[in-house]
Design an enzyme around this catalytic site. Structure first.
Site, PDB file in Angstrom:
ATOM      1  N   GLY A  58     -22.299   8.149  37.105  1.00 43.46           N
ATOM      2  CA  GLY A  58     -21.634   7.239  36.162  1.00 43.46           C
ATOM      3  C   GLY A  58     -22.512   6.048  35.817  1.00 43.46           C
TER       4      GLY A  58
ATOM      5  N   GLU B  91     -24.054  14.508  39.876  1.00 45.85           N
ATOM      6  CA  GLU B  91     -22.663  14.905  40.104  1.00 45.85           C
ATOM      7  C   GLU B  91     -22.539  16.327  40.627  1.00 45.85           C
ATOM      8  OE1 GLU B  91     -23.723  13.126  37.548  1.00 45.85           O
ATOM      9  OE2 GLU B  91     -22.200  11.715  36.838  1.00 45.85           O
TER      10      GLU B  91
ATOM     11  N   ALA C 151     -19.874   6.482  39.999  1.00 48.11           N
ATOM     12  CA  ALA C 151     -18.455   6.263  40.310  1.00 48.11           C
ATOM     13  C   ALA C 151     -18.296   6.131  41.822  1.00 48.11           C
ATOM     14  CB  ALA C 151     -17.635   7.437  39.794  1.00 48.11           C
TER      15      ALA C 151
ATOM     16  N   GLU D 261     -24.638   7.285  33.131  1.00 45.63           N
ATOM     17  CA  GLU D 261     -23.772   7.526  31.958  1.00 45.63           C
ATOM     18  C   GLU D 261     -23.436   6.196  31.266  1.00 45.63           C
ATOM     19  OE1 GLU D 261     -21.180  10.123  34.470  1.00 45.63           O
ATOM     20  OE2 GLU D 261     -21.121  11.306  32.630  1.00 45.63           O
TER      21      GLU D 261
HETATM   22  C1  LIG Z   1     -17.455  12.066  37.614  1.00 43.21           C
HETATM   23  C2  LIG Z   1     -18.345  11.511  38.594  1.00 43.21           C
HETATM   24  C3  LIG Z   1     -19.095  10.432  38.374  1.00 43.21           C
HETATM   25  C4  LIG Z   1     -19.023   9.707  37.090  1.00 43.21           C
HETATM   26  C5  LIG Z   1     -20.014   9.907  39.386  1.00 43.21           C
HETATM   27  O1  LIG Z   1     -20.689   8.958  39.161  1.00 43.21           O
HETATM   28  S1  LIG Z   1     -20.077  10.681  40.897  1.00 43.21           S
HETATM   29  C6  LIG Z   1     -21.232   9.702  41.828  1.00 43.21           C
HETATM   30  C7  LIG Z   1     -22.623   9.977  41.424  1.00 43.21           C
HETATM   31  N1  LIG Z   1     -23.534   9.192  42.204  1.00 43.21           N
HETATM   32  C8  LIG Z   1     -24.147   9.704  43.251  1.00 43.21           C
HETATM   33  O2  LIG Z   1     -24.014  10.840  43.594  1.00 43.21           O
HETATM   34  C9  LIG Z   1     -25.039   8.750  43.999  1.00 43.21           C
HETATM   35  C10 LIG Z   1     -24.729   8.786  45.459  1.00 43.21           C
HETATM   36  N2  LIG Z   1     -25.502   7.810  46.201  1.00 43.21           N
HETATM   37  C11 LIG Z   1     -26.794   7.988  46.477  1.00 43.21           C
HETATM   38  O3  LIG Z   1     -27.445   8.918  46.084  1.00 43.21           O
HETATM   39  C12 LIG Z   1     -27.418   6.968  47.378  1.00 43.21           C
HETATM   40  O4  LIG Z   1     -26.400   6.371  48.122  1.00 43.21           O
HETATM   41  C13 LIG Z   1     -28.200   5.865  46.615  1.00 43.21           C
HETATM   42  C14 LIG Z   1     -29.465   6.466  46.008  1.00 43.21           C
HETATM   43  C15 LIG Z   1     -27.366   5.215  45.532  1.00 43.21           C
HETATM   44  C16 LIG Z   1     -28.609   4.768  47.645  1.00 43.21           C
HETATM   45  O5  LIG Z   1     -29.311   5.399  48.713  1.00 43.21           O
HETATM   46  P1  LIG Z   1     -29.635   4.590  50.051  1.00 43.21           P
HETATM   47  O6  LIG Z   1     -30.226   3.289  49.711  1.00 43.21           O
HETATM   48  O7  LIG Z   1     -30.410   5.531  50.911  1.00 43.21           O
HETATM   49  O8  LIG Z   1     -28.245   4.260  50.743  1.00 43.21           O
HETATM   50  P2  LIG Z   1     -27.122   5.236  51.301  1.00 43.21           P
HETATM   51  O9  LIG Z   1     -27.189   6.560  50.672  1.00 43.21           O
HETATM   52  O10 LIG Z   1     -27.123   5.172  52.758  1.00 43.21           O
HETATM   53  O11 LIG Z   1     -25.805   4.527  50.735  1.00 43.21           O
HETATM   54  C17 LIG Z   1     -25.438   3.215  51.177  1.00 43.21           C
HETATM   55  C18 LIG Z   1     -23.934   3.176  51.315  1.00 43.21           C
HETATM   56  O12 LIG Z   1     -23.356   3.299  49.998  1.00 43.21           O
HETATM   57  C19 LIG Z   1     -22.422   4.366  49.996  1.00 43.21           C
HETATM   58  N3  LIG Z   1     -22.456   4.959  48.642  1.00 43.21           N
HETATM   59  C20 LIG Z   1     -23.529   5.344  47.966  1.00 43.21           C
HETATM   60  N4  LIG Z   1     -23.193   5.807  46.763  1.00 43.21           N
HETATM   61  C21 LIG Z   1     -21.861   5.705  46.680  1.00 43.21           C
HETATM   62  C22 LIG Z   1     -20.921   6.012  45.681  1.00 43.21           C
HETATM   63  N5  LIG Z   1     -21.294   6.518  44.488  1.00 43.21           N
HETATM   64  N6  LIG Z   1     -19.627   5.787  45.935  1.00 43.21           N
HETATM   65  C23 LIG Z   1     -19.228   5.267  47.104  1.00 43.21           C
HETATM   66  N7  LIG Z   1     -20.073   4.929  48.116  1.00 43.21           N
HETATM   67  C24 LIG Z   1     -21.375   5.155  47.881  1.00 43.21           C
HETATM   68  C25 LIG Z   1     -22.883   5.307  51.075  1.00 43.21           C
HETATM   69  O13 LIG Z   1     -21.846   6.124  51.509  1.00 43.21           O
HETATM   70  C26 LIG Z   1     -23.362   4.334  52.128  1.00 43.21           C
HETATM   71  O14 LIG Z   1     -22.210   3.876  52.792  1.00 43.21           O
HETATM   72  P3  LIG Z   1     -22.231   3.652  54.354  1.00 43.21           P
HETATM   73  O15 LIG Z   1     -22.611   4.961  54.964  1.00 43.21           O
HETATM   74  O16 LIG Z   1     -23.260   2.603  54.598  1.00 43.21           O
HETATM   75  O17 LIG Z   1     -20.833   3.236  54.676  1.00 43.21           O
END
Ligand SMILES: C/C=C(\C)C(=O)SCCNC(=O)CCNC(=O)[C@H](O)C(C)(C)COP(=O)(O)OP(=O)(O)OC[C@H]1O[C@@H](n2cnc3c(N)ncnc32)[C@H](O)[C@@H]1OP(=O)(O)O
Length: 717
Positions: A98, A121, A59, A101
């Site tokens: 998500g 999460e 998400a 999921e």
């Molecule tokens: C209820 C809740 C539900 C259903 C959920 O899904 S909660 C979200 C669960 N997902 C996560 O926790 C994953 C979070 N992201 C990561 O672990 C990592 O970003 C990644 C493994 C997906 C990619 O890693 P990497 O290649 O090293 O890149 P960065 O971590 O630097 O991320 C790149 C930019 O993307 C932004 N980002 C990443 N994930 C999300 C997200 N889920 N939502 C919004 N934005 C996201 C991150 O902030 C980086 O942004 P910038 O810093 O470049 O602006």
């Protein structure tokens, strides 16, 4: 944000398009594209993939604070699972939260061998509330699901296959493999593939299992509520029909979603990424400063820190020249470093990088390295000498880094002909394990030097934070008032046990006194001696406790005079079974020592509660954080918070000290500091920082607006 195409004539291909990680925005058109695929009579099966080699990062965390509209993830995933045509997830890169999921709602999952899957999460203060907490245990069984959901760990495709999360792993083009697979299963009955309709696999003695896991989780959660809610949600999956389980998942999520802890953890997620976008007061920034390539590095001094740094560099793939001038110490270090590399390699299932390290007694061996990290004893004269030798021995342009926790980086730089090549790299012990690295720039450090150290830190897997040069940098500078308040509390009637208990209940892994015993009381004693604060003898009364014009507690010095250096001597603020033991036990000697000390100084012990401990220790630390922001030593509150969460044990679910202050309310922090300052006028660190006062006077802006507010306040001065 979801694109629809028909491929191989009869496969509907839905591509998630939401860079950078294809996060599931609520407004996304997956439902719409799914309806298109299902209503197209030519389509026999459907494949869902993500663009740019990443399936889906979950998400959109940025949307959590806003009002969300549109179909919920649960509804969308339900629509996919109930489809009457097979839906196959083609997982490349990451399928997280998500994203996984969504994949669990699909009837089949094909993963690339390099992909990673997980339900992280919990690390955002949430639970997998798009049906993940109900589907995963049904698919892989309760114990494995509990492990994944409560830790949030990511698994490799190979482990996912072994656990039964995915049906096939490919080394080739995942979408092609998924399309082929989708064609092969077209027309098959989908009933056995709808995970929500399965019961959870049978598990003997379910109650005992949940009790055991809950106990373990409570212990490691240190006050975090999400891991506990995760266990409760999985329990619902194991004991209730799916519809009721989903209802329980929703209730638990509602509590978590609006909790301060979820906000704090999501703040940490973005803060960790924000610190990579470093900037210096000179205007130099991450995006305009190009790092130099570093292939070969040297470490000078192979004590505890130097050994850890050597291991961290070698494990990152660099060639390392490890220098120690004394032969005996060099041999001991070689043995220790080899052992650390071997153990690390065994844990990670790779070959140890033993041949990446070359050992030498001769500093001239550094002649062709790109970067040197000096890690000799913390003594300015010795470090200066080493820096002068390095300047003469290294090829032009070699970056000279000092691993110091307290010394003046700028002073060292001034001893070299190229001060622009000098930065501090403040590692934390053990350096190959601890996640934090403070990259310390002086007024003459070049942006390129900072960029190179920051990039190297990132490659080593460290949370690297660029900070200005001042006594103690950020972390240790803020720690000083925190420790001093703890000493004052002992003088006023508290015990080490009471102070530590309050801090550990707050969420620190160790209270200040147990931590001091672990790191050694002699470390601070040496620093205080160097500052001319330690006075031998047994002078008594208030005047004996005022030094250099401010309140001073000699308690730590007195313990050191008794030879009580902490764990290493078996006695400190606590007692230990033997020197080196780790289990701290209350020490009656210490309690009578405190009683005698108070009597000698005319201090009357009073009752001190946990709230006072927290307010005095934490608000004194936070107040120093405001000074640091005001001085421009840290560019923003995120820098301070990442330092405290990754290096000083500040509980992540409280977001770091500055986030915590924002959550408590700046006006409240100011009011309590003023209150304690009135009671203790001889304690300068309780005097509220002028930045804190000015922020409160300007209406206490939220934390994401502090940087802008500070700039505005500074421009008004
Ligand atoms: C209820 C809740 C539900 C259903 C959920 O899904 S909660 C979200 C669960 N997902 C996560 O926790 C994953 C979070 N992201 C990561 O672990 C990592 O970003 C990644 C493994 C997906 C990619 O890693 P990497 O290649 O090293 O890149 P960065 O971590 O630097 O991320 C790149 C930019 O993307 C932004 N980002 C990443 N994930 C999300 C997200 N889920 N939502 C919004 N934005 C996201 C991150 O902030 C980086 O942004 P910038 O810093 O470049 O602006």
């Amino acid at each position: 944000m979801a694109e629809y195409n028909r491929v191989s004539e009869c496969v509907g291909l839905i591509t998630l398009r939401n860079p950078p990680v294809n996060a599931l925005s609520v407004s996304q058109g997956i439902v719409h594209t799914m309806q298109r695929a299902l209503s197209d009579p030519n389509v026999k099966s459907v494949v869902i993939c993500g663009q740019n080699g990443i399936f889906c990062g979950g998400a959109d965390i940025k949307e959590f604070g806003s009002n969300m509209t549109g179909p919920t993830l649960i509804q969308m995933i339900h629509a996919i699972e109930s489809a009457n045509k097979p839906v196959v997830a083609a997982i490349e890169g990451s399928a997280l939260g998500g994203g996984l999921e969504l994949a669990l709602g699909c009837h089949y999952r094909i993963a690339h061998s390099k992909s990673r899957l997980g339900l992280p999460e919990v690390s955002l203060g949430l639970l997998p509330a798009a049906g993940g907490s109900q589907r995963l245990p049904r698919l892989i069984g309760v114990p494995a699901a509990l492990n994944l959901i409560t830790t949030g760990r990511h698994v490799t495709a190979a482990e996912a296959l072994q656990l039964g999360i995915v049906d096939q792993v490919t080394d080739h083009n995942t979408v092609d493999a998924a399309v082929k697979f989708a064609l092969s299963v077209a027309g098959r009955s989908l009933d056995p593939r709808r995970i929500s309709t399965h019961p959870c696999p049978q598990q003997p003695d379910l109650d005992a299992l949940f009790e055991e896991v809950m106990q373990k989780v409570r212990q490691s959660a240190r006050g975090a509520i999400a891991p506990i809610a995760c266990v409760q949600a999985v329990r619902a999956a194991a004991t209730l029909p799916y519809a009721q389980g989903i209802e329980r998942e929703r209730e638990l999520m509602a509590t978590l979603f609006t909790s301060g802890q979820a906000r704090a953890l999501q703040y940490c997620f973005f803060a960790e990424r924000a610190v990579g976008r470093w900037r210096m007061p000179s205007g130099a920034r991450w995006d305009t400063s190009k790092p130099r390539p570093v292939q070969k590095a040297a470490v000078i001094g192979l004590g505890t820190m130097g050994r850890g740094i050597t291991v961290a560099l070698a494990q990152t793939g660099l060639s390392v020249i490890a220098v120690e001038t004394q032969e005996k110490q060099l041999m001991e270090a070689k043995q220790a470093i080899s052992g650390m590399l071997e153990r690390g390699a065994k844990r990670r299932g790779v070959a140890p990088a033993l041949d990446r390290v070359i050992y030498s007694q001769n500093i001239q061996a550094v002649a062709d390295v790109d970067l040197v990290i000096e890690a000799v004893f913390e003594d300015i004269a010795l470090k200066t000498k080493v820096f002068q030798q390095l300047s003469a021995a290294c090829k032009p342009g070699t970056l000279l880094c000092t691993n110091t926790s307290a010394l003046d980086v700028d002073q060292l730089a001034s001893e070299t002909p190229n001060p622009e090549l000098v930065v501090g790299m403040h590692f934390f012990a053990p350096a190959h394990v601890m996640k934090l690295l403070e990259v310390v720039y002086g007024p003459r450090s070049s942006p390129q030097a900072v960029a190179t150290a920051m990039q190297l830190g990132k490659k080593m897997g460290k949370a690297s934070v660029a900070v200005g040069n001042c006594r103690g940098f950020v972390g240790n500078r803020m720690l000083k008032p925190y420790i001093e308040e703890a000493f004052f509390l002992l003088e006023e009637g508290a015990t080490p046990e009471l102070v530590d208990q309050a801090l550990e209940e707050f969420g620190f892994p160790m209270g200040v006194f147990r931590m001091s015993d672990l790191s050694g009381l002699d470390v601070g004693w040496r620093v205080r001696k160097g500052d001319g604060l330690v006075e031998p003898g047994t002078a008594s009364g208030r005047s004996a406790r005022i030094r250099q014009g401010r309140r001073y507690s000699p308690l730590g010095d007195l313990l050191c005079e008794e030879g009580r250096f902490g764990q290493k001597t078996g006695r400190g603020w606590y007692q230990y079974d033997k020197p080196g033991s780790r289990v701290a036990r209350s020490d009656p000697w210490l309690h009578s020592f405190l009683g005698a000390y108070r009597a000698q100084h005319g201090l009357v012990a009073r009752r001190i509660d946990h709230q006072e401990v927290l307010e005095r220790c934490l608000y004194a630390l936070i107040n120093e954080g405001f000074h640091i922001l005001d001085d421009g030593i840290a560019a923003g509150p995120e820098d301070i918070d990442v330092i405290y969460v990754s290096g000083y044990g500040w509980p992540r679910h409280c977001g770091g000290p500055m986030f915590y202050a924002n959550m408590v309310g700046l006006a409240k922090v100011l009011e309590r500091l003023e209150h304690y300052q009135q009671l203790h006028p001889e304690v300068p660190h309780l005097q509220p920082s002028s930045l804190l006062r000015r922020l409160v006077a300007s209406g206490s802006p939220p934390i994401h607006k502090w940087e802008e507010a500070i700039k505005k306040l500074h421009s008004q001065l």
